[in-house]
Scaffold this motif. Sequence first.
Motif, short mmCIF file in Angstrom:
data_model
loop_
_atom_site.label_atom_id
_atom_site.label_comp_id
_atom_site.label_asym_id
_atom_site.label_seq_id
_atom_site.Cartn_x
_atom_site.Cartn_y
_atom_site.Cartn_z
N VAL A 28 -76.19 87.81 -6.24
CA VAL A 28 -75.78 86.87 -7.26
C VAL A 28 -75.67 87.36 -8.08
CG1 VAL A 28 -76.27 84.75 -8.17
CG2 VAL A 28 -77.31 84.83 -6.27
N LEU A 47 -76.03 81.21 -0.39
CA LEU A 47 -77.44 81.10 -1.51
C LEU A 47 -77.83 79.50 -0.98
CD1 LEU A 47 -78.81 82.31 -3.87
CD2 LEU A 47 -76.78 81.28 -5.35
N LEU A 99 -80.11 77.11 -5.34
CA LEU A 99 -79.98 77.64 -5.80
C LEU A 99 -80.67 76.63 -7.09
CD1 LEU A 99 -80.00 79.85 -7.64
CD2 LEU A 99 -78.16 79.11 -8.61
N PHE A 103 -83.21 80.68 -12.26
CA PHE A 103 -82.59 80.30 -11.04
C PHE A 103 -83.04 81.33 -10.57
CE2 PHE A 103 -80.36 80.33 -15.16
CZ PHE A 103 -79.12 79.31 -14.91
N ASP A 149 -84.18 79.86 -6.29
CA ASP A 149 -83.34 79.65 -4.66
C ASP A 149 -84.31 79.62 -3.46
OD1 ASP A 149 -84.50 81.68 -3.03
OD2 ASP A 149 -82.90 83.00 -2.68
N HIS A 177 -83.43 84.64 -9.16
CA HIS A 177 -82.28 85.40 -9.17
C HIS A 177 -81.64 86.24 -10.81
CE1 HIS A 177 -80.88 85.26 -5.11
NE2 HIS A 177 -81.29 84.28 -5.15
#
Length: 217
Positions: A83, A134, A137, A192, A194, A200
Amino acid sequence: MGLVDDNKDKDGLQESDGESSFYTTDQDDDHHDESKLHLGPQRTLKEQLEKDKDDESLRKWKEQLLGGVDINNIGAETLDPVVKFISVAIVSPERPDIVLSIPEDGNRQRLWFTLKEDSHYRLKFSFQVGNNILSGLRYTNTVWKSGLRVFSTKDMIGTFSPQPEPYTHEMPEETAPSGFMARGSYTAKSKFIDDYNKCHLEINYTFDIRKDWASND
């Protein structure tokens, strides 16, 4: 980065006599924000497609998620999604967008931005996803003033397939607090993360709330 949203899981601002007041909690923000999901082992995109080929509902969901993506060109045998955040901006109907530079090491040493008190704004960011899906998120944000935690929030953003084109996402509109007690300098941490609790992007920064926007923004 945000300060107010009545529909989010948060510790934060209360209104009293037309001015914003603050309170803090003794919860640890990292433990408070981390997901407790147990998703099983992470698999490469190729392994996921092979594993679910006999499950029609899962197969159709992944086909819909991937769209026309050519899995032969996106590193489908790589375990972790890659990412890359391209841009972060503050969008307000009152002024041109404030485009923020993302610090390489995640630590912004100087003032990052200024919000006008009682202004309406949104956080907008764009990012690219490569190699794998992903999953889940989410955005977490914790704000301190004078060493006391005054606000904490988390938002689910979504699940994204790998593709060469960047995604653009806008957060819900928020309103900056106002009044004498609300003005001043703040420190904050935005992350951020997941579904597998992989972070990320983490940014540690400072911002101000003032009577007006900064003239150099």
